[in-house]
Scaffold this active site. Structure first.
Site, PDB file in Angstrom:
ATOM      1  N   ALA A  10       0.846  -1.205   0.000  1.00 44.80           N
ATOM      2  CA  ALA A  10       0.000   0.000   0.000  1.00 44.80           C
ATOM      3  C   ALA A  10       0.874   1.246   0.000  1.00 44.80           C
ATOM      4  CB  ALA A  10      -0.937  -0.020   1.207  1.00 44.80           C
ATOM      5  N   VAL A  13       3.026   3.037  -5.302  1.00 46.86           N
ATOM      6  CA  VAL A  13       2.446   2.390  -6.487  1.00 46.86           C
ATOM      7  C   VAL A  13       1.127   1.709  -6.115  1.00 46.86           C
ATOM      8  CG1 VAL A  13       2.756   0.647  -8.286  1.00 46.86           C
ATOM      9  CG2 VAL A  13       4.717   2.009  -7.552  1.00 46.86           C
ATOM     10  N   ARG A  82      13.618   1.905  -5.695  1.00 47.00           N
ATOM     11  CA  ARG A  82      15.009   2.346  -5.897  1.00 47.00           C
ATOM     12  C   ARG A  82      15.289   3.678  -5.234  1.00 47.00           C
ATOM     13  NH1 ARG A  82      16.693   2.555 -12.034  1.00 47.00           N
ATOM     14  NH2 ARG A  82      14.488   2.734 -12.559  1.00 47.00           N
ATOM     15  N   ARG A  88      17.460  -1.182 -10.894  1.00 51.09           N
ATOM     16  CA  ARG A  88      16.385  -2.085 -10.471  1.00 51.09           C
ATOM     17  C   ARG A  88      16.977  -3.401  -9.972  1.00 51.09           C
ATOM     18  NH1 ARG A  88      14.433   0.237 -15.269  1.00 51.09           N
ATOM     19  NH2 ARG A  88      12.562   1.515 -14.993  1.00 51.09           N
ATOM     20  N   HIS A 175      12.527  -5.102 -18.441  1.00 55.27           N
ATOM     21  CA  HIS A 175      12.267  -3.760 -17.908  1.00 55.27           C
ATOM     22  C   HIS A 175      13.561  -3.282 -17.263  1.00 55.27           C
ATOM     23  CE1 HIS A 175       9.987  -0.458 -16.415  1.00 55.27           C
ATOM     24  NE2 HIS A 175       9.976  -0.834 -15.160  1.00 55.27           N
TER      25      HIS A 175
HETATM   26  N1  APR Z   1       4.005  -7.714   2.418  1.00 54.92           N
HETATM   27  C1  APR Z   1       3.209  -6.654   2.126  1.00 54.92           C
HETATM   28  N2  APR Z   1       3.691  -5.419   1.890  1.00 54.92           N
HETATM   29  C2  APR Z   1       5.019  -5.256   1.954  1.00 54.92           C
HETATM   30  C3  APR Z   1       5.909  -6.314   2.244  1.00 54.92           C
HETATM   31  C4  APR Z   1       5.344  -7.594   2.479  1.00 54.92           C
HETATM   32  N3  APR Z   1       6.098  -8.642   2.762  1.00 54.92           N
HETATM   33  N4  APR Z   1       7.169  -5.820   2.237  1.00 54.92           N
HETATM   34  C5  APR Z   1       7.085  -4.514   1.947  1.00 54.92           C
HETATM   35  N5  APR Z   1       5.794  -4.161   1.766  1.00 54.92           N
HETATM   36  C6  APR Z   1       5.228  -2.861   1.482  1.00 54.92           C
HETATM   37  C7  APR Z   1       5.900  -1.722   2.255  1.00 54.92           C
HETATM   38  O1  APR Z   1       5.472  -1.684   3.615  1.00 54.92           O
HETATM   39  C8  APR Z   1       5.464  -0.508   1.456  1.00 54.92           C
HETATM   40  O2  APR Z   1       4.291   0.095   1.997  1.00 54.92           O
HETATM   41  O3  APR Z   1       5.409  -2.487   0.133  1.00 54.92           O
HETATM   42  C9  APR Z   1       5.183  -1.081   0.046  1.00 54.92           C
HETATM   43  C10 APR Z   1       6.085  -0.501  -1.022  1.00 54.92           C
HETATM   44  O4  APR Z   1       5.740   0.835  -1.166  1.00 54.92           O
HETATM   45  P1  APR Z   1       6.815   1.992  -1.478  1.00 54.92           P
HETATM   46  O5  APR Z   1       7.965   1.847  -0.563  1.00 54.92           O
HETATM   47  O6  APR Z   1       6.068   3.272  -1.529  1.00 54.92           O
HETATM   48  O7  APR Z   1       7.349   1.581  -2.937  1.00 54.92           O
HETATM   49  P2  APR Z   1       6.635   1.856  -4.346  1.00 54.92           P
HETATM   50  O8  APR Z   1       7.119   3.137  -4.901  1.00 54.92           O
HETATM   51  O9  APR Z   1       5.174   1.647  -4.197  1.00 54.92           O
HETATM   52  O10 APR Z   1       7.270   0.693  -5.228  1.00 54.92           O
HETATM   53  C11 APR Z   1       6.936  -0.655  -5.000  1.00 54.92           C
HETATM   54  O11 APR Z   1       7.055  -1.242  -7.314  1.00 54.92           O
HETATM   55  O12 APR Z   1       7.775  -0.037  -9.165  1.00 54.92           O
HETATM   56  C12 APR Z   1       8.119  -0.989  -8.220  1.00 54.92           C
HETATM   57  O13 APR Z   1      10.518  -0.708  -7.995  1.00 54.92           O
HETATM   58  C13 APR Z   1       9.276  -0.521  -7.350  1.00 54.92           C
HETATM   59  O14 APR Z   1       9.712  -2.654  -6.354  1.00 54.92           O
HETATM   60  C14 APR Z   1       9.116  -1.386  -6.145  1.00 54.92           C
HETATM   61  C15 APR Z   1       7.598  -1.553  -6.036  1.00 54.92           C
END
Ligand code: APR
Length: 307
Positions: A10, A13, A82, A88, A175
């Protein structure tokens, strides 16, 4: 709504994807994240926007998967994004562990779902999701090509000062830095851009497309892109749920197509109710084929490096 989509992660993305899905009234949306309160808070905030945005999609947030049960689509955005200077590929083993555990849980509650992976490095994370879920290959795919071609289209429209709606662009491959934008299949109102732009301008646009993700990371400094990635994944979900059978570039598991075996890589596919219903093979020039093979080799080396 009669359809349900679970978005795991959440963060930027995931939450933006949930917003797009709900506002298009594609499905009820469940947000799952490990951070306590985060998915619940974002789901409630999005639900409170619904009366103003005029949609009736229900939104729920959870730290566990029970509420995701019976989802038609599971979108995996969990992981770490990243930071400037990172590729990536630097995310490989951290995100592989996350994607594995997420897939296990999500697949257990939604054994008939279609999985769309967004976490990076994308093509390798698709492998993790395919192997962990045990789902057939038509039900596991990755979002990358729509985003890469949307970036390509944006730059074409900026260069020629034409509507983005008139643009169409084609990007193959992984990608990453080895992605293969195909100018001769990229058009403005049906006219190939090779007829409209000199080679040096095309090369500049292609290069900017390849670095499109890094350009955003460099500007944001604390994370990576999310508005365009969320739009791209919503387009995939729409084509699946409405059985539109759109031809879209997605990461698909190839078994012989394009001479590539047992590897996820970006190719044009037909997306419908059964997920990837067809992989479209287009004729490539020897140079394009070599670039695609190089991209496939880069993805293969990441898959080999998965612990
Ligand atoms: N289970 C559920 N959620 C998780 C877990 C898990 N095991 N591990 C991490 N998360 C959650 C984090 O708590 C965080 O809220 O995934 C979310 C990732 O969100 P952001 O840090 O905001 O990252 P975001 O920009 O959304 O990117 C997510 O998409 O485009 C790709 O490279 C990017 O790998 C990255 C992913």
């Amino acid at each position: 709504m009669d359809k349900k989509i679970t978005v795991v992660g959440a963060g930027n993305v995931g939450a933006t994807t949930a917003q797009r899905l709900a506002e298009k009234e594609l499905a009820d949306v469940v947000l799952v994240d490990i951070i306590e309160g985060l998915p619940q808070g974002k789901a409630l905030d999005l639900a409170e926007a619904a009366p103003i945005e005029k949609h009736d999609a229900h939104l729920a947030g959870s730290n566990t998967y029970e509420v995701s049960e019976g989802s038609d689509i599971v979108i995996i955005t969990a992981g770490v994004p990243r930071k400037p200077g990172m590729s990536r590929d630097d995310l490989l083993n951290t995100n592989a562990g996350i994607v594995k555990s997420v897939t296990e849980e999500a697949a257990r509650y939604s054994p008939e779902a279609i999985i769309i992976v967004v976490s990076n490095p994308l093509d390798a994370m698709c492998h993790v999701a395919l192997k962990t879920s045990g789902f057939p290959k038509n039900r596991v795919m990755g979002m990358a090509g729509i985003l890469d071609s949307a970036r390509f289209r944006t730059f074409i429209s900026m260069e020629l000062n034409v509507s983005v709606e008139n643009t169409h662009a084609f990007v193959l491959g992984g990608h990453g830095d080895t992605m293969v934008p195909l100018p001769r299949y990229s058009t403005v109102a049906g006219i190939p851009i090779t007829e409209l732009l000199p080679p040096d301008r095309i090369e500049a646009i292609v290069e900017r497309t390849r670095n499109g993700g890094a350009e955003i990371v460099g500007l944001l400094k604390t994370g990576s892109a999310y508005y365009a990635p969320a739009s791209a994944v919503a387009e995939m979900a729409e084509s699946i749920l409405k059985d539109k059978k759109k031809i879209l570039p997605c990461a698909a598991y190839l078994q012989g197509e394009y001479g590539i075996n047992d590897l996820f890589i970006g190719v044009p596919v037909k997306l419908g109710a059964n997920g990837i219903e067809e992989i479209i093979e287009i004729k490539l020039t020897p140079e394009e084929e070599a670039a695609l093979k190089k991209s496939a080799a880069a993805v293969q080396s990441l898959v080999d490096a998965l612990k």
